[in-house]
Write a protein that holds these residues in place. Sequence first.
Motif, PDB file in Angstrom:
ATOM      1  N   LEU A   1      15.495   3.285  -0.291  1.00 45.76           N
ATOM      2  CA  LEU A   1      14.779   3.351  -1.525  1.00 45.76           C
ATOM      3  C   LEU A   1      13.927   2.059  -1.945  1.00 45.76           C
ATOM      4  CD1 LEU A   1      17.139   5.358  -3.952  1.00 45.76           C
ATOM      5  CD2 LEU A   1      14.986   6.308  -3.190  1.00 45.76           C
ATOM      6  N   PHE A   2      14.580   1.031  -1.701  1.00 44.83           N
ATOM      7  CA  PHE A   2      13.997  -0.437  -1.789  1.00 44.83           C
ATOM      8  C   PHE A   2      12.729  -0.353  -0.906  1.00 44.83           C
ATOM      9  CE2 PHE A   2      13.110  -4.886  -1.494  1.00 44.83           C
ATOM     10  CZ  PHE A   2      13.346  -5.493  -2.680  1.00 44.83           C
ATOM     11  N   ASP A   3      12.832  -0.109   0.416  1.00 43.51           N
ATOM     12  CA  ASP A   3      11.579  -0.064   1.161  1.00 43.51           C
ATOM     13  C   ASP A   3      10.575   0.846   0.735  1.00 43.51           C
ATOM     14  OD1 ASP A   3      12.715  -1.892   2.796  1.00 43.51           O
ATOM     15  OD2 ASP A   3      13.673  -0.806   4.204  1.00 43.51           O
ATOM     16  N   ALA A   4      11.099   2.111   0.385  1.00 42.94           N
ATOM     17  CA  ALA A   4      10.244   2.892  -0.101  1.00 42.94           C
ATOM     18  C   ALA A   4       9.251   2.638  -1.443  1.00 42.94           C
ATOM     19  CB  ALA A   4      10.796   4.423  -0.598  1.00 42.94           C
ATOM     20  N   TYR A   5       9.876   1.977  -2.389  1.00 44.30           N
ATOM     21  CA  TYR A   5       9.248   1.568  -3.603  1.00 44.30           C
ATOM     22  C   TYR A   5       8.090   0.436  -3.130  1.00 44.30           C
ATOM     23  CZ  TYR A   5       8.200   0.105  -8.239  1.00 44.30           C
ATOM     24  OH  TYR A   5       7.791  -0.198  -9.459  1.00 44.30           O
ATOM     25  N   TRP A   6       8.709  -0.742  -2.474  1.00 46.14           N
ATOM     26  CA  TRP A   6       7.888  -1.809  -2.345  1.00 46.14           C
ATOM     27  C   TRP A   6       7.045  -1.684  -1.405  1.00 46.14           C
ATOM     28  CZ3 TRP A   6       7.698  -4.849  -6.263  1.00 46.14           C
ATOM     29  CH2 TRP A   6       8.663  -4.770  -7.142  1.00 46.14           C
TER      30      TRP A   6
ATOM     31  N   LYS B   1       9.200  10.406   0.972  1.00 38.61           N
ATOM     32  CA  LYS B   1       8.938  11.725   0.964  1.00 38.61           C
ATOM     33  C   LYS B   1       7.445  12.410   0.162  1.00 38.61           C
ATOM     34  CE  LYS B   1      11.240  16.216   0.401  1.00 38.61           C
ATOM     35  NZ  LYS B   1      12.572  16.768  -0.184  1.00 38.61           N
ATOM     36  N   LEU B   2       7.428  11.498  -0.888  1.00 37.24           N
ATOM     37  CA  LEU B   2       6.239  11.701  -1.725  1.00 37.24           C
ATOM     38  C   LEU B   2       5.779  10.527  -2.569  1.00 37.24           C
ATOM     39  CD1 LEU B   2       4.327  14.085  -3.021  1.00 37.24           C
ATOM     40  CD2 LEU B   2       6.166  14.131  -4.871  1.00 37.24           C
ATOM     41  N   ARG B   3       4.348  10.224  -2.363  1.00 39.91           N
ATOM     42  CA  ARG B   3       4.128   9.059  -3.243  1.00 39.91           C
ATOM     43  C   ARG B   3       2.980   9.532  -4.372  1.00 39.91           C
ATOM     44  NH1 ARG B   3       0.931   4.707   0.458  1.00 39.91           N
ATOM     45  NH2 ARG B   3       3.246   4.438   0.984  1.00 39.91           N
ATOM     46  N   ILE B   4       3.570   8.957  -5.489  1.00 37.85           N
ATOM     47  CA  ILE B   4       2.432   9.332  -6.676  1.00 37.85           C
ATOM     48  C   ILE B   4       2.111   7.863  -7.295  1.00 37.85           C
ATOM     49  CG2 ILE B   4       2.786  10.280  -8.792  1.00 37.85           C
ATOM     50  CD1 ILE B   4       5.162  11.681  -8.016  1.00 37.85           C
ATOM     51  N   PRO B   5       0.909   7.615  -7.419  1.00 40.28           N
ATOM     52  CA  PRO B   5       0.434   6.379  -7.815  1.00 40.28           C
ATOM     53  C   PRO B   5       0.474   6.421  -9.341  1.00 40.28           C
ATOM     54  CG  PRO B   5      -1.386   7.980  -7.308  1.00 40.28           C
ATOM     55  CD  PRO B   5      -0.414   8.595  -6.684  1.00 40.28           C
ATOM     56  N   ILE B   6       0.462   5.254  -9.930  1.00 42.75           N
ATOM     57  CA  ILE B   6       0.773   5.371 -11.391  1.00 42.75           C
ATOM     58  C   ILE B   6      -0.411   4.556 -11.904  1.00 42.75           C
ATOM     59  CG2 ILE B   6       3.169   5.322 -11.170  1.00 42.75           C
ATOM     60  CD1 ILE B   6       3.351   2.630 -11.655  1.00 42.75           C
ATOM     61  N   SER B   7      -0.702   4.071 -13.173  1.00 41.87           N
ATOM     62  CA  SER B   7      -1.687   3.837 -13.812  1.00 41.87           C
ATOM     63  C   SER B   7      -1.019   3.300 -15.214  1.00 41.87           C
ATOM     64  CB  SER B   7      -2.967   4.632 -14.207  1.00 41.87           C
ATOM     65  OG  SER B   7      -2.544   5.753 -14.982  1.00 41.87           O
TER      66      SER B   7
END
Length: 375
Positions: A55-60, A66-72
């Motif tokens: 999860l750490f590698d996935a976030y950073w 599995k799924l990437r969601i951009p934030i703003s």
Amino acid sequence: MRTLRDNGFKVGLAESSDALRVLSASGIDRATKARPALKALLCGRRSDWEGFDLLFDAYWSGRNVKLRIPISGNAALASQRTIKTLSEQTIQGGETALASDVERRAVDGEREAAPAGKREGASSFETLARTDLRRIADPDAIAAAHDLAERLSRRMRTHLTRRERIARRGRGIDLRRTIHASLGTGGTPLRLILKKPRHKPLRLVILLDASGSMSLYTGVFVRFVHGVLDHFREAEAFLFHTRLVHVSDALREKDTARALDRLGLMAEGVGGGTRVGEAMATFNRWHAARVVHSRTCVMILSDGYDTSPPELLKAEMAHLKRRCRRIVWLNPLIGWEGYEPSARGMAVALPYIDLFAPAHNLESLAALEPYLARL
């Protein structure tokens, strides 16, 4: 923290605060340097420890996702992108997926096909949980938020009860008694005697602000308190606006609709002005001796706007602090952009508060679970 919670980690406001202290320490100039400290801080189970690195590698870095969601918006200040794993179980409202469920695939922009209706349901659920309650105007959406608050409180109560049962089994060996018992078997400890901490749950006392400035939040708060209150064997609830009302009997009704009916009859004047200082003075004078002792957690749900003299609230908060174990203040305004506790009442109360946390949406209420579990 949200990514960890979505993948089964039991982390909440206290862990978030500690994690921020880690990230703000000198010498932490990139994520990899914070990894060991965050892993030790946020992993409470073996499954957490085994899944944290993924999860750490996935976030950073965007690996193994599995799924990437951009934030703003403001959240982008914390990270230029958020990598988040969704689970179909969460979509159905059940237990969240474990960290080990993250799959090693997908690249930017890739989305996996989902059965019709499920992803839409997840989106609706998450949107409603993260929306500030004051921005929900549609009657159907308000009713859905109320239903979601009841579901959240029931699920949280189940989790808290389950943790309590596990704790009663005993996790350590009472070495002295085990050795003493082994004397009858020639010194061979054939029977291990387990020990457990003495379980003395804190009493929970809730003071809910029902003034006009809190009217957009009160409906959800009442339903949330109604559910969570059942977990604590010793719990009391009060509602205040221009006066203080004891509403524990009404909120102990198993049927939510009947509880709200009784509450409406008892709480005449709801939606008026706020006299937090006078309400606290009434509580300390007439109720505190009966419902507050040295192992009591007092939880106040209020925006802190007070028409009473600030000196009165300061004196009453100091008096209450000497009586109880902890004071938790949940303020929906913390979730507003640019908010600072500059209101006179809120400013004088802060020095006596052990936990000052947001309560502007259902997600912020859900983050209280780990804190309540330690009470």
